[in-house]
Design a protein around this motif. Structure first.
Motif, short mmCIF file in Angstrom:
data_model
loop_
_atom_site.label_atom_id
_atom_site.label_comp_id
_atom_site.label_asym_id
_atom_site.label_seq_id
_atom_site.Cartn_x
_atom_site.Cartn_y
_atom_site.Cartn_z
N ASP A 75 87.44 10.85 23.25
CA ASP A 75 86.43 10.88 24.30
C ASP A 75 86.61 9.58 25.08
O ASP A 75 86.64 8.49 24.48
CB ASP A 75 85.02 10.97 23.70
CG ASP A 75 83.98 11.36 24.74
OD1 ASP A 75 84.36 11.66 25.90
OD2 ASP A 75 82.78 11.37 24.41
N VAL A 76 86.75 9.68 26.39
CA VAL A 76 87.15 8.50 27.17
C VAL A 76 86.09 8.15 28.21
O VAL A 76 85.59 9.01 28.94
CB VAL A 76 88.49 8.76 27.91
CG1 VAL A 76 88.93 7.51 28.65
CG2 VAL A 76 89.55 9.20 26.93
N LYS A 78 85.51 5.40 31.36
CA LYS A 78 86.14 4.37 32.21
C LYS A 78 85.08 3.79 33.12
O LYS A 78 84.49 4.49 33.94
CB LYS A 78 87.27 4.97 33.03
CG LYS A 78 87.98 3.93 33.89
CD LYS A 78 89.10 4.53 34.69
CE LYS A 78 89.77 3.49 35.57
NZ LYS A 78 88.85 2.89 36.55
N LEU A 88 88.30 10.60 17.99
CA LEU A 88 87.38 11.52 17.30
C LEU A 88 88.00 12.16 16.07
O LEU A 88 87.30 12.54 15.15
CB LEU A 88 86.93 12.62 18.26
CG LEU A 88 86.31 12.18 19.59
CD1 LEU A 88 85.90 13.38 20.40
CD2 LEU A 88 85.11 11.28 19.35
N ASN A 91 93.26 17.44 15.88
CA ASN A 91 93.11 18.89 16.01
C ASN A 91 94.49 19.53 15.99
O ASN A 91 95.45 18.94 16.49
CB ASN A 91 92.45 19.25 17.34
CG ASN A 91 91.02 18.80 17.38
OD1 ASN A 91 90.25 19.11 16.49
ND2 ASN A 91 90.68 18.04 18.40
N SER B 111 87.80 22.38 18.42
CA SER B 111 88.04 21.07 19.02
C SER B 111 86.97 20.72 20.05
O SER B 111 86.40 19.63 20.03
CB SER B 111 89.42 21.05 19.66
OG SER B 111 89.58 19.91 20.44
N LYS B 115 84.12 17.69 20.18
CA LYS B 115 84.08 16.75 21.31
C LYS B 115 82.70 16.72 21.96
O LYS B 115 82.18 15.65 22.30
CB LYS B 115 85.12 17.16 22.37
CG LYS B 115 86.53 16.78 22.01
CD LYS B 115 87.45 17.13 23.16
CE LYS B 115 88.88 16.72 22.85
NZ LYS B 115 89.76 16.92 24.00
N SER B 118 80.18 15.03 19.73
CA SER B 118 80.43 13.60 19.74
C SER B 118 79.89 12.96 21.02
O SER B 118 79.28 11.89 21.00
CB SER B 118 81.94 13.37 19.61
OG SER B 118 82.21 12.03 19.68
N ARG B 119 80.11 13.66 22.15
CA ARG B 119 79.61 13.14 23.44
C ARG B 119 78.08 13.09 23.44
O ARG B 119 77.48 12.10 23.85
CB ARG B 119 80.14 14.02 24.57
CG ARG B 119 79.57 13.75 25.97
CD ARG B 119 80.08 12.46 26.60
NE ARG B 119 81.51 12.39 26.79
CZ ARG B 119 82.17 12.82 27.88
NH1 ARG B 119 81.52 13.35 28.88
NH2 ARG B 119 83.48 12.68 27.97
N ARG B 122 76.94 10.26 21.28
CA ARG B 122 77.21 8.95 21.90
C ARG B 122 76.16 8.64 22.97
O ARG B 122 75.69 7.52 23.07
CB ARG B 122 78.63 8.95 22.50
CG ARG B 122 79.06 7.59 23.00
CD ARG B 122 80.56 7.46 23.08
NE ARG B 122 81.15 7.53 21.78
CZ ARG B 122 81.99 8.49 21.37
NH1 ARG B 122 82.33 9.45 22.20
NH2 ARG B 122 82.47 8.48 20.17
N LYS B 126 71.94 5.81 22.85
CA LYS B 126 71.54 4.72 23.77
C LYS B 126 70.03 4.79 24.04
O LYS B 126 69.53 5.77 24.59
CB LYS B 126 72.31 4.83 25.08
CG LYS B 126 73.78 4.44 24.94
CD LYS B 126 74.49 4.52 26.26
CE LYS B 126 74.11 3.37 27.17
NZ LYS B 126 74.88 3.42 28.43
N ASP B 152 80.80 7.77 34.10
CA ASP B 152 82.00 6.99 33.74
C ASP B 152 82.88 7.69 32.70
O ASP B 152 83.95 7.19 32.36
CB ASP B 152 81.58 5.62 33.19
CG ASP B 152 80.95 4.77 34.27
OD1 ASP B 152 81.32 4.96 35.45
OD2 ASP B 152 80.09 3.94 33.95
N TYR B 153 82.40 8.79 32.16
CA TYR B 153 83.19 9.50 31.15
C TYR B 153 84.18 10.46 31.81
O TYR B 153 83.86 11.06 32.85
CB TYR B 153 82.28 10.30 30.22
CG TYR B 153 81.58 9.46 29.18
CD1 TYR B 153 82.17 9.23 27.94
CD2 TYR B 153 80.35 8.89 29.44
CE1 TYR B 153 81.53 8.47 26.98
CE2 TYR B 153 79.70 8.11 28.50
CZ TYR B 153 80.30 7.90 27.27
OH TYR B 153 79.66 7.14 26.32
N LEU B 154 85.33 10.62 31.21
CA LEU B 154 86.28 11.60 31.70
C LEU B 154 85.85 12.98 31.23
O LEU B 154 85.10 13.12 30.26
CB LEU B 154 87.69 11.32 31.16
CG LEU B 154 88.32 9.97 31.47
CD1 LEU B 154 89.82 10.02 31.20
CD2 LEU B 154 88.09 9.50 32.89
N LEU B 156 85.80 16.43 29.33
CA LEU B 156 86.23 16.77 27.97
C LEU B 156 87.27 17.89 28.03
O LEU B 156 87.26 18.70 28.91
CB LEU B 156 85.02 17.22 27.13
CG LEU B 156 84.04 16.12 26.76
CD1 LEU B 156 82.76 16.71 26.20
CD2 LEU B 156 84.66 15.18 25.73
#
Lengths: 172, 156
Positions: A75-76, A78, A88, A91, B111, B115, B118-119, B122, B126, B152-154, B156
């Protein structure tokens, strides 16, 4: 660690002055064993179909897998000059051609110029940071610094390599 | 794909009516009645409630993320609900919840499911973001809060 010399005062009538070397009997601390789990690679890539210049950050596991092909799930985030890559897990990847290989993932960025802090963050919070300087005009990527953030009590689990022979640019 | 793209005014409840855990989950799942992405709503309900029996998804800090994977959906569905009154959810920190994110994915989507969870996790850890959600009064404000937090997140 430098050894300190300590002079022990002689007792009355003692013939010799004793000289003891404090710490001399202690072995020098062994350098911490680095357990590399991930390799980070970065390079420029021009996509002639999309007609776009990309800045690629690839992550590979050091370990090779022979039974299944895996990709690293990330998970990115920027934010300006900070790129946080949260690892994470792994897979399985659809692939009929099986061979022993590392797990990997490729991240394509469109606009990286100047110094960026790339943070590789494991699930347990262990973080490795790399300051990488991208200069498309000079066709250069430089690794400036490796940082272990103190507050997370991080250990080294990754390294970075700039792969210049993978560089591709428009018109080449 | 981002969470904010998956939520809309029809899948956000700014003030939940339910007062207990099961009703709350049902209230969110009922948003998907007649939704073409769902082919078997009772199966979705059953799977999410079964998952709760294994271990509560009330992860603490007044937040819960009931979820599951089932072939009762053709594709991913998610919903968000907020309650000004505390709802008992058997949370890990023994505290009631105010914010709930429902996520149901197709069986095969392992998968992406991880993801997304998890997002969500995350974002919801906060404090500032949770406060923004609590302060938001309309579905539009909630959706906007997710969009800002995720900018700011890319994908998924």
């Amino acid at each position: 660690m430098p050894t300190k010399t300590k002079i022990i005062e002689p007792k009355k009538n003692a013939k010799n002055v004793l000289i003891a070397t404090v710490g001399a009997d202690k072995k020098a601390p062994k350098p911490k064993k680095v357990n590399l789990e991930y390799r980070v690679k970065s390079y420029f890539k021009y996509d002639s179909q999309l007609k776009k210049q990309f800045y690629v950050i690839s992550i590979f596991t050091v370990k090779e897998f022979s039974s299944l092909n895996y990709e690293i799930s990330v998970d990115v985030k920027k934010n300006k000059k900070n790129i946080d890559i949260h690892l994470l897990g792994l897979n399985t990847r659809q692939n009929f051609y099986m061979q022993a290989r590392t797990a990997s993932c490729d991240l394509f960025f469109e606009d990286l110029y100047g110094e960026h802090i790339v943070s590789i963050i494991k699930q347990d919070g262990n973080t490795n940071q790399f300051v990488i300087d991208y200069n498309i005009f000079k066709k250069e990527i430089k690794l400036k610094e490796f940082i272990l953030p103190k507050k997370t009590k991080s250990t080294t689990f990754s390294d970075v390599e700039i792969i210049t022979n993978l560089f591709t640019f428009k018109g080449e | 794909m981002k969470l904010c793209d998956l939520l809309n005014e029809k899948t956000i409840i700014p003030e939940l009516r339910s007062t207990d855990k099961t009703d709350l989950i049902n209230e969110l799942i009922d948003l998907f009645k007649n939704d073409p992405r769902v082919n078997d709503l009772p199966k979705v309900r059953q799977r999410v409630l079964e998952r709760e029996k294994i271990m509560s998804t009330g992860v603490g800090k007044s937040f819960a993320v009931p979820h599951g994977k089932t072939d009762g959906v053709n594709e991913l569905i998610c919903a968000f609900g907020k309650s000004s009154h505390p709802i008992e959810f058997d949370s890990l920190d023994q505290q009631p919840v105010h914010l709930v994110f429902l996520l149901v994915n197709h069986d095969s989507s392992v998968s992406m499911h991880i993801k997304l969870l998890s997002r969500i996790s995350r974002l919801m850890t906060k404090d500032e973001f949770r406060e923004k959600l609590i302060e938001a009064k309309t579905a539009e404000e909630i959706q906007q809060a997710f969009a800002i937090e995720e900018k700011d997140y890319l994908d998924l």
